[in-house]
Design a protein around this motif. Structure first.
Motif, PDB file in Angstrom:
ATOM      1  N   GLU A  37      48.549  36.093  37.049  1.00 41.88           N
ATOM      2  CA  GLU A  37      47.406  36.294  37.936  1.00 41.88           C
ATOM      3  C   GLU A  37      46.131  35.693  37.331  1.00 41.88           C
ATOM      4  N   LEU A  38      45.968  35.879  36.014  1.00 42.28           N
ATOM      5  CA  LEU A  38      44.805  35.296  35.345  1.00 42.28           C
ATOM      6  C   LEU A  38      44.829  33.776  35.426  1.00 42.28           C
ATOM      7  N   ALA A  39      46.002  33.193  35.309  1.00 39.03           N
ATOM      8  CA  ALA A  39      46.116  31.740  35.406  1.00 39.03           C
ATOM      9  C   ALA A  39      45.668  31.251  36.780  1.00 39.03           C
ATOM     10  N   ALA A  40      45.988  32.021  37.822  1.00 34.75           N
ATOM     11  CA  ALA A  40      45.561  31.638  39.172  1.00 34.75           C
ATOM     12  C   ALA A  40      44.041  31.733  39.311  1.00 34.75           C
ATOM     13  N   VAL A  41      43.464  32.801  38.749  1.00 36.49           N
ATOM     14  CA  VAL A  41      42.015  32.950  38.782  1.00 36.49           C
ATOM     15  C   VAL A  41      41.348  31.835  37.979  1.00 36.49           C
ATOM     16  N   GLU A  42      41.957  31.489  36.842  1.00 37.43           N
ATOM     17  CA  GLU A  42      41.412  30.414  36.009  1.00 37.43           C
ATOM     18  C   GLU A  42      41.390  29.088  36.765  1.00 37.43           C
ATOM     19  N   ASP A  43      42.411  28.804  37.522  1.00 31.01           N
ATOM     20  CA  ASP A  43      42.448  27.561  38.302  1.00 31.01           C
ATOM     21  C   ASP A  43      41.292  27.496  39.301  1.00 31.01           C
TER      22      ASP A  43
END
Length: 356
Positions: A37-43
């Motif tokens: 989920e953090l990776a998606a927010v980071e993108d």
């Protein structure tokens, strides 16, 4: 046309460096379970950064602005409207008098220091006087920057030094969502300054100067002294356009002029007089009204004594406690005089040959 000088700013972060900085905010191992989920927010955050998407929500400026079709930040437009409403209330003779009481210490017992500040205690002494005099005391505790979750006053970017019209009132530099410079406290603080008829600053001295939490607010108030209330006139942050406007003539409006002020500056070794003078000079420059000889105080509390007993030193110094009360009394009387129209330091007919 004056040349806009370029060449200082570094290049944007590359994707890997952005990743490293973004993830530092999630160092706690508890975040590992939501890594995807953090990776998606980071993108999403990376795209906002790469596209310099400072103000993701905008609205047309509308009537009353130089360019009604200009896309203004929703957050700035809302803050602007609140300042106009606060100014209207402040000028209404039927409203009760209001004094903004500012605790400038960075210390409180909700964080590492583990103990309240002496400035807070002095602020409460002043508050008692104001409230007993029928004045609304609005306490602004700047130490909340060290103890509240994600509360910030970001640094001034010195737009004014490029050209005064580039410095907007209220400040439009923040929030900057592309740079994750969010939860800036200043829009609320601007409103509280505008709503006040008087201001009292109570502060300690940190290394011969004002504490950082206080200085951050001071620097961000530069837009109150000559700032441009219409960002559409400069098409946001167009430096060339702002320079042209100032070169044609700028009146440097003093948006907070006419409010009374008082000062309490205390220390334990050195620096109180210089800090008090600097604060007084700043407030006078902005057109605020000096509350007289009892309205400014600089005192040592526990001179060269140990820090551990500093509150006990204040307990014993009944004179300085009464002097703090006198600052509040002086401001209370000055507010009455200003509101009654008997003090005319702003509306006189004199013309300043150096308006800056």
């Amino acid at each position: 046309m004056t040349t806009v000088r370029k060449g200082q700013a570094p290049a944007k972060l590359d994707r890997n460096e952005f990743h490293l900085r973004f993830r530092r905010a999630f160092y706690d191992p508890a975040y590992e379970q939501i890594d995807r989920e953090l990776a998606a927010v980071e993108d999403v955050a990376w795209k906002a950064y790469a596209d310099s998407n400072k103000s993701p929500r905008t609205v047309k400026a509308g009537p009353g602005f130089a360019d009604p079709d200009y896309d203004l930040s929703v957050e700035w437009k809302e803050a602007h409207a609140r300042l106009l409403a606060a100014e209207q209330r402040q000028k209404d003779p039927a409203t009760p008098s209001r004094v903004l009481l500012i605790n400038g210490s960075a210390r409180n017992d909700g964080s590492c220091p583990g103990e309240m500040s002496k400035s807070w205690r002095m602020t409460m002494l002043a508050r008692e006087v104001l409230e007993s005099g029928g004045v609304e005391a609005d306490v602004l505790d700047l130490s909340l920057q060290i103890s509240d979750y994600d509360r910030h006053i970001y640094p001034c970017k010195a737009c004014v030094s490029t050209a005064m019209p580039l410095c907007h009132w209220p400040c439009s530099c923040y929030p900057n969502h592309a740079e994750r410079q969010t939860n800036d406290w200043m829009n609320e603080i601007y409103e509280r300054w505008v709503a006040a008829h008087g201001v009292i600053i109570v502060t300690p001295v940190y290394w011969y100067q004002a504490p950082a939490v206080l200085k951050l607010m001071i620097d961000r108030l530069v837009c109150a002294d000559g700032g441009n209330p219409d960002p559409s006139s400069t098409q946001g942050k167009e430096a060339e356009l702002a320079k042209q406007i100032e070169q044609r003539g700028w009146d440097y409006p003093k948006h907070l002029a006419g409010r009374a002020f008082g000062l309490v500056v205390h220390g334990d070794v050195a620096g109180i007089e210089g800090t008090r003078r600097a604060l007084s000079d700043w407030l006078n420059w902005m057109g605020l009204v000096d509350s007289g000889s009892f309205g400014q105080l600089d005192r040592y509390v526990g001179y060269y004594e140990n820090y551990a007993d500093s509150h006990e030193h204040l307990d014993r110094d009944m004179a300085v406690q009464e002097e703090v009360r006198n600052v509040a009394r002086a401001v209370l009387e000055a507010v009455k005089e200003v509101r009654a129209g008997r003090v005319r330091v702003v509306s006189h007919a004199l013309r300043n040959p150096r308006p800056k």
